[in-house]
Design a protein around this motif. Sequence first.
Motif, PDB file in Angstrom:
ATOM      1  N   ARG A  31       2.507   9.519 -20.046  1.00  0.00           N
ATOM      2  CA  ARG A  31       3.185  10.083 -18.866  1.00  0.00           C
ATOM      3  C   ARG A  31       3.265   9.073 -17.730  1.00  0.00           C
ATOM      4  NH1 ARG A  31      -0.696  15.021 -19.390  1.00  0.00           N
ATOM      5  NH2 ARG A  31      -1.937  13.166 -19.278  1.00  0.00           N
ATOM      6  N   GLU A  32       2.275   8.203 -17.623  1.00  0.00           N
ATOM      7  CA  GLU A  32       2.279   7.186 -16.566  1.00  0.00           C
ATOM      8  C   GLU A  32       3.281   6.072 -16.864  1.00  0.00           C
ATOM      9  OE1 GLU A  32       0.716   7.048 -13.604  1.00  0.00           O
ATOM     10  OE2 GLU A  32       0.011   9.075 -14.033  1.00  0.00           O
ATOM     11  N   GLY A  33       3.628   5.892 -18.120  1.00  0.00           N
ATOM     12  CA  GLY A  33       4.502   4.799 -18.519  1.00  0.00           C
ATOM     13  C   GLY A  33       5.869   4.817 -17.865  1.00  0.00           C
ATOM     14  N   HIS A  34       6.369   5.989 -17.540  1.00  0.00           N
ATOM     15  CA  HIS A  34       7.718   6.088 -16.967  1.00  0.00           C
ATOM     16  C   HIS A  34       7.722   6.366 -15.463  1.00  0.00           C
ATOM     17  CE1 HIS A  34       7.864  10.421 -16.215  1.00  0.00           C
ATOM     18  NE2 HIS A  34       7.050  10.509 -17.259  1.00  0.00           N
ATOM     19  N   ARG A  35       6.610   6.750 -14.908  1.00  0.00           N
ATOM     20  CA  ARG A  35       6.592   7.166 -13.496  1.00  0.00           C
ATOM     21  C   ARG A  35       7.006   6.056 -12.534  1.00  0.00           C
ATOM     22  NH1 ARG A  35       1.473  10.993 -13.896  1.00  0.00           N
ATOM     23  NH2 ARG A  35       2.606  12.855 -14.540  1.00  0.00           N
ATOM     24  N   THR A  36       6.607   4.838 -12.820  1.00  0.00           N
ATOM     25  CA  THR A  36       6.964   3.748 -11.906  1.00  0.00           C
ATOM     26  C   THR A  36       8.470   3.509 -11.907  1.00  0.00           C
ATOM     27  OG1 THR A  36       4.794   2.741 -12.199  1.00  0.00           O
ATOM     28  CG2 THR A  36       6.521   1.345 -11.297  1.00  0.00           C
ATOM     29  N   GLN A  37       9.101   3.569 -13.085  1.00  0.00           N
ATOM     30  CA  GLN A  37      10.553   3.422 -13.130  1.00  0.00           C
ATOM     31  C   GLN A  37      11.227   4.537 -12.325  1.00  0.00           C
ATOM     32  OE1 GLN A  37       8.419   2.946 -15.733  1.00  0.00           O
ATOM     33  NE2 GLN A  37       9.559   2.341 -17.537  1.00  0.00           N
ATOM     34  N   ASP A  38      10.773   5.766 -12.506  1.00  0.00           N
ATOM     35  CA  ASP A  38      11.335   6.893 -11.760  1.00  0.00           C
ATOM     36  C   ASP A  38      11.180   6.666 -10.259  1.00  0.00           C
ATOM     37  OD1 ASP A  38      11.856   8.098 -14.187  1.00  0.00           O
ATOM     38  OD2 ASP A  38      10.188   9.525 -14.058  1.00  0.00           O
ATOM     39  N   TRP A  39      10.000   6.252  -9.854  1.00  0.00           N
ATOM     40  CA  TRP A  39       9.695   6.021  -8.440  1.00  0.00           C
ATOM     41  C   TRP A  39      10.589   4.925  -7.864  1.00  0.00           C
ATOM     42  CZ3 TRP A  39       6.878   1.625  -6.509  1.00  0.00           C
ATOM     43  CH2 TRP A  39       6.503   1.738  -5.173  1.00  0.00           C
ATOM     44  N   LEU A  40      10.711   3.805  -8.575  1.00  0.00           N
ATOM     45  CA  LEU A  40      11.568   2.714  -8.090  1.00  0.00           C
ATOM     46  C   LEU A  40      13.037   3.130  -8.020  1.00  0.00           C
ATOM     47  CD1 LEU A  40       9.981  -0.326  -9.955  1.00  0.00           C
ATOM     48  CD2 LEU A  40      10.023   0.030  -7.470  1.00  0.00           C
ATOM     49  N   ALA A  41      13.458   3.990  -8.919  1.00  0.00           N
ATOM     50  CA  ALA A  41      14.865   4.400  -8.973  1.00  0.00           C
ATOM     51  C   ALA A  41      15.232   5.435  -7.923  1.00  0.00           C
ATOM     52  CB  ALA A  41      15.194   4.955 -10.355  1.00  0.00           C
ATOM     53  N   THR A  42      14.269   6.250  -7.494  1.00  0.00           N
ATOM     54  CA  THR A  42      14.643   7.392  -6.662  1.00  0.00           C
ATOM     55  C   THR A  42      13.913   7.518  -5.331  1.00  0.00           C
ATOM     56  OG1 THR A  42      13.013   8.846  -7.718  1.00  0.00           O
ATOM     57  CG2 THR A  42      15.226   8.731  -8.723  1.00  0.00           C
ATOM     58  N   SER A  43      12.807   6.849  -5.179  1.00  0.00           N
ATOM     59  CA  SER A  43      11.971   7.076  -4.000  1.00  0.00           C
ATOM     60  C   SER A  43      12.538   6.452  -2.729  1.00  0.00           C
ATOM     61  CB  SER A  43      10.567   6.509  -4.243  1.00  0.00           C
ATOM     62  OG  SER A  43       9.764   6.662  -3.090  1.00  0.00           O
ATOM     63  N   ASP A  44      12.270   7.113  -1.621  1.00  0.00           N
ATOM     64  CA  ASP A  44      12.593   6.556  -0.310  1.00  0.00           C
ATOM     65  C   ASP A  44      11.414   5.774   0.265  1.00  0.00           C
ATOM     66  OD1 ASP A  44      15.206   7.500  -0.217  1.00  0.00           O
ATOM     67  OD2 ASP A  44      14.575   9.449   0.553  1.00  0.00           O
ATOM     68  N   ASP A  45      10.325   5.707  -0.474  1.00  0.00           N
ATOM     69  CA  ASP A  45       9.167   4.913  -0.058  1.00  0.00           C
ATOM     70  C   ASP A  45       9.639   3.473   0.174  1.00  0.00           C
ATOM     71  OD1 ASP A  45       6.873   3.212  -0.070  1.00  0.00           O
ATOM     72  OD2 ASP A  45       5.790   4.564  -1.411  1.00  0.00           O
ATOM     73  N   PRO A  46       9.358   2.898   1.332  1.00  0.00           N
ATOM     74  CA  PRO A  46       9.814   1.527   1.606  1.00  0.00           C
ATOM     75  C   PRO A  46       9.375   0.509   0.550  1.00  0.00           C
ATOM     76  CG  PRO A  46       8.949   2.524   3.600  1.00  0.00           C
ATOM     77  CD  PRO A  46       8.663   3.488   2.480  1.00  0.00           C
ATOM     78  N   ARG A  47       8.225   0.732  -0.077  1.00  0.00           N
ATOM     79  CA  ARG A  47       7.781  -0.197  -1.130  1.00  0.00           C
ATOM     80  C   ARG A  47       8.715  -0.146  -2.335  1.00  0.00           C
ATOM     81  NH1 ARG A  47       2.688   0.686  -3.479  1.00  0.00           N
ATOM     82  NH2 ARG A  47       3.222   2.867  -3.421  1.00  0.00           N
ATOM     83  N   ALA A  48       9.270   1.025  -2.605  1.00  0.00           N
ATOM     84  CA  ALA A  48      10.174   1.181  -3.750  1.00  0.00           C
ATOM     85  C   ALA A  48      11.555   0.617  -3.463  1.00  0.00           C
ATOM     86  CB  ALA A  48      10.286   2.656  -4.145  1.00  0.00           C
ATOM     87  N   ARG A  49      11.831   0.315  -2.211  1.00  0.00           N
ATOM     88  CA  ARG A  49      13.148  -0.198  -1.821  1.00  0.00           C
ATOM     89  C   ARG A  49      13.150  -1.717  -1.673  1.00  0.00           C
ATOM     90  NH1 ARG A  49      17.016   3.965  -0.714  1.00  0.00           N
ATOM     91  NH2 ARG A  49      18.214   2.071  -0.565  1.00  0.00           N
ATOM     92  N   THR A  50      12.077  -2.364  -2.085  1.00  0.00           N
ATOM     93  CA  THR A  50      11.969  -3.816  -1.980  1.00  0.00           C
ATOM     94  C   THR A  50      12.651  -4.480  -3.167  1.00  0.00           C
ATOM     95  OG1 THR A  50       9.841  -3.813  -3.122  1.00  0.00           O
ATOM     96  CG2 THR A  50       9.791  -3.651  -0.712  1.00  0.00           C
ATOM     97  N   ALA A  51      12.672  -5.791  -3.158  1.00  0.00           N
ATOM     98  CA  ALA A  51      13.266  -6.553  -4.269  1.00  0.00           C
ATOM     99  C   ALA A  51      12.325  -7.678  -4.663  1.00  0.00           C
ATOM    100  CB  ALA A  51      14.616  -7.130  -3.860  1.00  0.00           C
ATOM    101  N   GLY A  52      12.399  -8.041  -5.928  1.00  0.00           N
ATOM    102  CA  GLY A  52      11.622  -9.166  -6.415  1.00  0.00           C
ATOM    103  C   GLY A  52      10.170  -8.846  -6.668  1.00  0.00           C
TER     104      GLY A  52
END
Length: 151
Positions: free
Chosen positions: A93-114
């Motif tokens: 279940r943890e394997g996909h959560r980071t991809q989901d978070w990076l794709a959809t979250s408004d968290d400023p960390r998820a909106r970074t690049a590189g």
Amino acid sequence: MNVVAPYLLTALVRRPARLIYLSSGMHHGGRPDVRGRDWAGRRATASYWDSKLFVTALTFAVARLWPGVSVNAVGPGWVPTKMGGPGAPDDLREGHRTQDWLATSDDPRARTAGGYWYHEQSREPRAAARDERFQDELLSELASFTGTRLA
């Protein structure tokens, strides 16, 4: 080779707001050398580790070349799949959560690049993945093989 399809899809897609590449912690064991690789995959000229280093380097190259696009790599962990096997220690279940978070979250960390991410935590990638000369060599090889340049 695991990097050809992500490269070609990236080169052909209209620039999105976010791009997420699937890497692996095993990229740390990859060899930063593109010479003599069989990009068609007809013969084994690169290891899984090498291919994941290439994907991680592609991530950082695209992040550098496409400012304004949130481009990141994710290592999902060693999860119990057909490839990972039933004894893999990470939670599926943890394997996909980071991809989901990076794709959809408004968290400023998820909106970074590189970035290189594992379980929503930034991790330091292998230094070779950030080497711009290595990135440019990789992009040149892939452009030559596919006949498509990354714009």
